[in-house]
Scaffold this motif. Structure first.
Motif, PDB file in Angstrom:
ATOM      1  N   ARG A   1       2.310  -1.959 -10.631  1.00 33.91           N
ATOM      2  CA  ARG A   1       1.627  -1.974  -9.466  1.00 33.91           C
ATOM      3  C   ARG A   1       1.277  -3.792  -9.331  1.00 33.91           C
ATOM      4  O   ARG A   1       0.696  -3.800  -7.898  1.00 33.91           O
TER       5      ARG A   1
ATOM      6  N   LYS B   1       3.795   1.662  -1.115  1.00 30.25           N
ATOM      7  CA  LYS B   1       4.618   1.464  -2.167  1.00 30.25           C
ATOM      8  C   LYS B   1       3.504   2.229  -3.856  1.00 30.25           C
ATOM      9  O   LYS B   1       4.108   3.460  -4.531  1.00 30.25           O
ATOM     10  N   ASP B   2       2.696   1.848  -3.446  1.00 33.45           N
ATOM     11  CA  ASP B   2       0.944   2.356  -4.424  1.00 33.45           C
ATOM     12  C   ASP B   2       1.140   3.589  -3.933  1.00 33.45           C
ATOM     13  O   ASP B   2       1.347   4.621  -5.078  1.00 33.45           O
TER      14      ASP B   2
ATOM     15  N   LEU C   1       3.510   6.103  -5.707  1.00 34.21           N
ATOM     16  CA  LEU C   1       2.992   7.032  -7.039  1.00 34.21           C
ATOM     17  C   LEU C   1       2.820   8.447  -7.133  1.00 34.21           C
ATOM     18  O   LEU C   1       2.534   8.272  -8.062  1.00 34.21           O
TER      19      LEU C   1
ATOM     20  N   THR D   1      -8.183  -3.842  -1.823  1.00 32.73           N
ATOM     21  CA  THR D   1      -9.015  -2.974  -2.633  1.00 32.73           C
ATOM     22  C   THR D   1      -8.286  -2.120  -3.217  1.00 32.73           C
ATOM     23  O   THR D   1      -7.943  -0.870  -1.789  1.00 32.73           O
ATOM     24  N   ARG D   2      -8.020  -2.049  -4.258  1.00 30.05           N
ATOM     25  CA  ARG D   2      -6.548  -1.029  -4.263  1.00 30.05           C
ATOM     26  C   ARG D   2      -7.371   0.794  -5.352  1.00 30.05           C
ATOM     27  O   ARG D   2      -7.389  -0.296  -6.654  1.00 30.05           O
ATOM     28  N   LYS D   3      -6.978   1.881  -4.841  1.00 23.72           N
ATOM     29  CA  LYS D   3      -7.687   2.283  -6.649  1.00 23.72           C
ATOM     30  C   LYS D   3      -6.975   3.988  -6.570  1.00 23.72           C
ATOM     31  O   LYS D   3      -6.700   4.574  -5.331  1.00 23.72           O
ATOM     32  N   PHE D   4      -6.695   3.494  -7.918  1.00 23.49           N
ATOM     33  CA  PHE D   4      -5.621   4.771  -8.359  1.00 23.49           C
ATOM     34  C   PHE D   4      -6.985   6.023  -9.418  1.00 23.49           C
ATOM     35  O   PHE D   4      -7.535   5.409 -10.124  1.00 23.49           O
ATOM     36  N   SER D   5      -6.348   6.886  -9.574  1.00 21.16           N
ATOM     37  CA  SER D   5      -7.960   7.402  -9.762  1.00 21.16           C
ATOM     38  C   SER D   5      -5.971   9.009 -11.492  1.00 21.16           C
ATOM     39  O   SER D   5      -6.174   9.292 -10.211  1.00 21.16           O
ATOM     40  N   LEU D   6      -6.895   9.062 -12.470  1.00 19.36           N
ATOM     41  CA  LEU D   6      -5.606   9.134 -13.440  1.00 19.36           C
ATOM     42  C   LEU D   6      -6.673  10.611 -13.481  1.00 19.36           C
ATOM     43  O   LEU D   6      -7.335   9.825 -14.543  1.00 19.36           O
ATOM     44  N   SER D   7      -6.225  12.013 -14.210  1.00 17.28           N
ATOM     45  CA  SER D   7      -6.815  12.943 -14.503  1.00 17.28           C
ATOM     46  C   SER D   7      -6.183  12.449 -15.973  1.00 17.28           C
ATOM     47  O   SER D   7      -5.546  11.653 -15.751  1.00 17.28           O
TER      48      SER D   7
ATOM     49  N   ALA E   1       0.667  -1.013   0.184  1.00 15.43           N
ATOM     50  CA  ALA E   1       0.158  -0.072  -0.109  1.00 15.43           C
ATOM     51  C   ALA E   1       0.915   1.190   0.139  1.00 15.43           C
ATOM     52  O   ALA E   1       0.219   2.230  -1.110  1.00 15.43           O
TER      53      ALA E   1
ATOM     54  N   ASN F   1      -3.287  13.072 -10.093  1.00 14.73           N
ATOM     55  CA  ASN F   1      -3.731  11.428  -9.380  1.00 14.73           C
ATOM     56  C   ASN F   1      -3.684  11.052  -7.811  1.00 14.73           C
ATOM     57  O   ASN F   1      -3.280  11.798  -7.078  1.00 14.73           O
ATOM     58  N   GLN F   2      -4.674  10.227  -7.892  1.00 17.27           N
ATOM     59  CA  GLN F   2      -4.601  10.195  -6.419  1.00 17.27           C
ATOM     60  C   GLN F   2      -4.672   7.999  -5.979  1.00 17.27           C
ATOM     61  O   GLN F   2      -4.653   7.524  -7.054  1.00 17.27           O
ATOM     62  N   CYS F   3      -4.266   7.270  -5.055  1.00 11.08           N
ATOM     63  CA  CYS F   3      -4.067   5.661  -4.772  1.00 11.08           C
ATOM     64  C   CYS F   3      -5.143   5.685  -3.525  1.00 11.08           C
ATOM     65  O   CYS F   3      -4.336   6.596  -2.820  1.00 11.08           O
ATOM     66  N   GLU F   4      -6.200   4.886  -3.125  1.00 12.62           N
ATOM     67  CA  GLU F   4      -6.058   4.892  -2.479  1.00 12.62           C
ATOM     68  C   GLU F   4      -6.220   3.003  -1.969  1.00 12.62           C
ATOM     69  O   GLU F   4      -6.197   2.668  -2.772  1.00 12.62           O
ATOM     70  N   THR F   5      -6.221   2.559  -0.693  1.00  9.78           N
ATOM     71  CA  THR F   5      -6.037   1.478  -0.817  1.00  9.78           C
ATOM     72  C   THR F   5      -6.311   1.062   0.821  1.00  9.78           C
ATOM     73  O   THR F   5      -6.675   1.843   1.830  1.00  9.78           O
ATOM     74  N   ILE F   6      -7.759   0.031   0.645  1.00 10.77           N
ATOM     75  CA  ILE F   6      -8.750   0.366   1.653  1.00 10.77           C
ATOM     76  C   ILE F   6      -8.844  -1.943   2.323  1.00 10.77           C
ATOM     77  O   ILE F   6      -9.160  -2.515   1.652  1.00 10.77           O
ATOM     78  N   PHE F   7      -8.556  -1.842   3.568  1.00  8.84           N
ATOM     79  CA  PHE F   7      -8.567  -2.640   4.277  1.00  8.84           C
ATOM     80  C   PHE F   7     -10.269  -3.294   5.050  1.00  8.84           C
ATOM     81  O   PHE F   7      -9.780  -1.804   5.993  1.00  8.84           O
TER      82      PHE F   7
END
Lengths: 248, 248, 248
Positions: free
Chosen positions: C80, A145-146, A149, C107-113, A143, A173-179
């Motif tokens: 990744r 490492k993600d 980015l 669950t890993r969520k990336f958002s790309l402009s 998470a 950009n954004q990134c989230e990991t949900i546990f």
């Protein structure tokens, strides 16, 4: 005197690496109860503390001593340890050195000059945390490492639905990991309060660098207080505190 | 003419690599007896010599020739060889080239321009050694890596108790690896005299770089004379001499 | 709307990588038939085109959209992805973002402009080729690596004996790999005319970088026209055109 034998050199290697990722030098406090050390990094953002009871050693003999060493050199030596190798730590009081002996087919003996390390052996503050996440180190490191980015800091948060979220927001950009409790990587979760704190990614990565994917981390998370990350190693305990960033 | 076939290209790769770690170019001397080469490095500290009898080749046809090549390019080509690949070396006298043919699923043919290499084919001095250690290359290379942690030179010594010691002393730290007859890595030892010579670590590492961990090294050690390190490869023999450092 | 699910994230990773080795940004054209994209590199030497029909997706819902993205960032995100991970691509029209969701334990969520990518969606010219070589990507990539040892460009040629030759000539050395119908790496060959064209090695290596050794390349080769290299991926198709160098 001080002489301690560990049957698996690799485990002590992990301890030395974990400390060396936070501070450059440390003073080991040894006595009949075991080996302890704690220190704060130069910018006073991270604290590392280890506590290895004498029972963790195969053989252990110690009068009270402070043994100050250069962790950079110690780490390089421990990197040379192979699995199945036995490690002997031995204080040479006369020459003011710590002998590091690796025994396998051949005997390899390193001698490390001792230092006066004054900055060490800080007290670990006793804090109360509303949330504890017990998670496989591998999943937490992934998470991070993600998150890397998109930005150089990361927000650790818990929400009202009992989830633990690793969130990173960049300019675009954004990134989230949900546990949550059903996540395979989560062994246990005690979430009593939604909290949110932001930390430097490079510190979190330094702290978890020495940890194996299968190690179990105990992450204690509150609001506006340092995150506490603990894990067990070689029958001992290693603990990190990392202060949150002040968000602008 | 000269045409030689080796069933396992990887073995010849090792030979080329071993030589290229000491000298930049070499002249292979070929004739009906086989292929030979020897050369001294530019600073006259290390000598490499190879001797591969015709029996080591699957097919072998040779009139007497001197074949001078750029070892850097030759090494790059040999690095492209895969295991199970057949290697054919073929002199193209008309074009003044050495053809290097790798045969597998596809046929790959490299052509290497020949050079006049005058510095090659030195005579290997005939020295008497009081000590010989027969040791697995892997263990010796590990001892060199340990030594590298504390200094850029290393002392190879034998003592009165029949032990072979790889010793490195830095300004503050030191490191030693001790081998005796009971060491698993030691296949044979003939120690008749305590001796002690110091060598440049980078030269020793260059010399042993191409050697596999399982290869067997014959280390011949005396006082104030070059160390001789030999090993067998592809039914041939490769030999290094390395002059000791003058200790201040 | 646009939402597409791929059961194996790794396959889409390959597609993104293959495109990112040629262009920095691309506009995906999506509609009910599937996902398409094509673009020419800044120096107008290479063209990449992909076509993935809706059947290649586990789930697929799409109104017509142009989705312009930064391939450098997209590639980092796809790197990744782990095997066994599910990939969901989802257009967030309101926020003008492409959500890239990786589902596994967590669950890993990336958002790309999204970007306005004007240079994309060029037409692929329809050319006739006298020769087609169907070959394992691994063997072709190895031949390119061999060629790299002697020069920065490479000649692809077919000869009157029905062979396909990868040839590289340097100032002093040269290298050639010869494939014919009996070569293990060759699955099929249709050679009707001897041709010869020279290409930039770095472009050919970029084009084949994302390809696995076991992938099958269809190489279409003519005289004085771009080489066409095609392969199938995830039930879709990826195609490259590379213009020949003008030989001096």
């Amino acid at each position: 005197m001080f002489k301690a034998t560990i049957s698996n050199a690799k485990e002590f290697k992990k301890i030395v690496e974990a400390m060396s990722n936070v501070v450059d030098e440390i003073s080991f406090e040894v006595d009949e109860k075991g080996l302890r050390a704690s220190a704060v990094d130069p910018s006073h953002v991270a604290l590392v503390s280890i506590d290895i009871p004498r029972e963790a050693f195969e053989e252990y003999l110690a009068d009270p001593h402070e043994i100050g060493v250069d962790l950079g050199v110690f780490k390089k030596i421990m990197k040379r340890a192979k699995s199945e190798e036995k490690l002997i730590l031995e204080l040479d009081e006369e020459k003011n050195r710590l002998n590091i002996i690796l025994e396998n087919n051949a005997t390899r003996k390193f001698s490390l000059s001792l230092y006066d390390v004054s900055s060490s052996n800080v007290k670990v503050p006793d804090l109360n945390y509303p949330n504890e996440i017990v998670i496989k180190a591998g999943a937490f490191k992934e998470a991070l490492k993600d998150a890397e980015l998109v930005n150089d800091h990361v927000t650790l948060q818990t929400d009202g639905e009992g989830r633990f979220i690793v969130l990173s927001k960049g300019d675009v950009n954004q990134c989230e990991t949900i546990f949550d409790e059903s996540s395979e990587a989560v062994l246990d979760m005690r979430i009593t309060e939604p909290v949110k704190s932001t930390f430097s990614l490079s510190y979190l990565e330094d702290i978890t660098k020495a940890v194996s994917s299968d190690d179990i981390l105990h992450i204690h998370l509150g609001s506006d207080i340092p995150v506490k990350i603990e894990f067990n190693i070689a029958d001992g305990k290693i603990l990190f505190l990392l202060a949150p960033r002040i968000e602008s």
